[in-house]
Enzyme design. Structure first.
Site, PDB file in Angstrom:
ATOM      1  N   GLY A  10     -58.293  24.425  30.033  1.00 42.63           N
ATOM      2  CA  GLY A  10     -57.600  25.099  30.788  1.00 42.63           C
ATOM      3  C   GLY A  10     -56.067  25.499  30.372  1.00 42.63           C
ATOM      4  N   GLY A  12     -52.041  26.920  32.001  1.00 40.21           N
ATOM      5  CA  GLY A  12     -50.975  26.857  33.331  1.00 40.21           C
ATOM      6  C   GLY A  12     -49.542  27.357  32.699  1.00 40.21           C
ATOM      7  CG  PHE A  14     -48.804  23.048  31.633  1.00 42.77           C
ATOM      8  CD1 PHE A  14     -49.431  22.263  30.574  1.00 42.77           C
ATOM      9  CD2 PHE A  14     -49.794  23.233  32.628  1.00 42.77           C
ATOM     10  CE1 PHE A  14     -50.868  21.972  30.319  1.00 42.77           C
ATOM     11  CE2 PHE A  14     -51.055  23.036  32.698  1.00 42.77           C
ATOM     12  CZ  PHE A  14     -51.657  22.483  31.302  1.00 42.77           C
ATOM     13  CB  VAL A  17     -55.454  21.011  28.917  1.00 44.22           C
ATOM     14  CG1 VAL A  17     -56.211  19.585  28.436  1.00 44.22           C
ATOM     15  CG2 VAL A  17     -54.153  20.497  29.545  1.00 44.22           C
ATOM     16  CE  LYS A  36     -51.450  17.033  30.920  1.00 40.02           C
ATOM     17  NZ  LYS A  36     -50.516  16.438  31.940  1.00 40.02           N
ATOM     18  CG  ASP A 131     -48.572  15.585  42.484  1.00 35.25           C
ATOM     19  OD1 ASP A 131     -48.595  15.775  43.667  1.00 35.25           O
ATOM     20  OD2 ASP A 131     -48.732  16.471  41.700  1.00 35.25           O
TER      21      ASP A 131
END
Length: 355
Positions: A10, A12, A14, A17, A36, A131
């Site tokens: 995946g 994003g 950031f 991964v 990551k 979170d």
């Protein structure tokens, strides 16, 4: 550590991964990991996550970090952290795929005790996760709980944002009253979020029934409401949630206290699953998720990647809201956090492209 970047899981804002495969076998390094990665210029939060995970490395209920390094790939210098690969997926997917609209209470109690062990360890080291939610609770290959995604974690004694703005960390559906109104986010806020997780595991859906983020934050921060407690929960479970949902954070039980609560004190979590759990896991759907399956209303100050076992990938959804002054009355402050604009979900103009 020498490793090979594998299939992308995946990406994003950031970074990305991927699967990571070590080039040489080592008894201390698993044969499959998750890596990551992000550009060096954007690596502050990832470096911070690595430092926190290094401090928490001895807790079996927390995802492990095996190291870090820098690589030059396709003309870009990347910062990478190598993490434990939780092949069991996210607890959110297990709850979603449960045919009975919620997990059996015996399972909920075992998962809850494991989460409390992890939270107690985090808080003992002076950190707040910020979170806690089903999407950030992963399961190992034998069903063991792994608290993941420390991208928003911080020191408990960290000062609040100044009078020029307020920073909301986390996901509103799990947000505590003190965070919504006074921007206070210490260990009690993690306990409130844990209560939401327990209620969601039992009921099969979020314990909040509201029309939007503005309505939710007003109910939490101004009207002092608490999440709905599932009717089918035992009296011990309802009492447990009562300790988690105390509006005054000073009266909320700590993780250490909750470990001795009758709801969990006789539960053993031995990293094994029952035959029924294994059957449910084997029959879980592998179809990719629709975007509408993801929880709405995520408000973060840093990216928060999450793992989906159904799609076999990580995803990251980020929104930043900064508004008002800490001296502004709570009602005005909370009203300023939400827009009356209702997005048209079927229009591509309403979506942000993340690359």
């Amino acid at each position: 550590m020498d490793w090979v970047r594998g299939e992308k899981l995946g990406n994003g804002s950031f970074g990305m991964v991927n699967i990571a495969i070590p080039r040489s076998r080592n008894c201390q390094i698993p044969p499959v990991m998750a890596v990551k990665s992000c550009g060096v210029s954007l690596s502050d939060s990832l470096m911070n996550e690595k430092l926190i995970l290094d401090e928490l490395k001895d807790c079996p209920e927390i995802i492990r970090c095996f190291g870090e390094n820098f690589t030059d790939e396709n003309g870009e210098k990347l910062y990478n952290i190598l993490l434990e690969y939780a092949s069991g997926g996210a607890l959110a997917d297990k709850v979603k795929n449960c045919p009975d609209n919620g997990l059996p209470e015996s399972e909920v109690r075992r998962y809850t005790k494991a989460l409390l062990k992890g939270l107690n360890y985090i808080h003992k080291f002076g950190y707040v996760h910020c979170d806690i939610k089903l999407q950030n609770i992963l399961l190992g290959p034998n069903g063991g709980v792994k608290i993941a995604d420390f991208g928003l974690a911080k020191r408990a004694e960290r000062e609040k944002v100044g009078d020029f703005g307020c920073e909301l960390r986390g996901t509103p559906l799990y947000m505590s009253p003190e965070m919504a109104t006074r921007n206070e986010q210490g260990p009690p806020a993690d306990i409130w979020a844990l209560g939401c997780v327990v209620a969601e595991m039992v009921g099969g859906a979020s314990p909040w029934r509201c029309s939007g983020v503005a309505d939710l934050l007003m109910r939490i921060g101004v009207r002092g409401e608490v999440p709905e407690v599932p009717e089918n929960l035992s009296s011990k479970g309802k009492d447990f949630l009562g300790k988690c949902f105390a509006n005054d954070p000073s009266k909320r039980w700590t993780a250490e206290m909750l470990l001795n609560h009758p709801f969990v004190d006789d539960q053993d979590f031995d990293d094994t699953v029952t035959l029924k759990e294994r059957h449910d896991e084997d029959n879980a759907s592998t179809s990719p998720r629709c975007p509408f399956d993801f929880p709405d209303w995520t408000i973060t100050s840093l990216p928060s990647p999450e793992y989906s076992s159904e799609s076999g990938s990580w995803f990251c959804k980020e929104v930043i809201l900064m508004t008002g002054s800490m001296s502004t009355p709570p009602v005005e402050r909370l009203q300023g956090l939400a827009s009356n604009h209702q997005p048209h979900w079927l229009s591509s103009d309403e979506w942000l492209s993340v690359r």
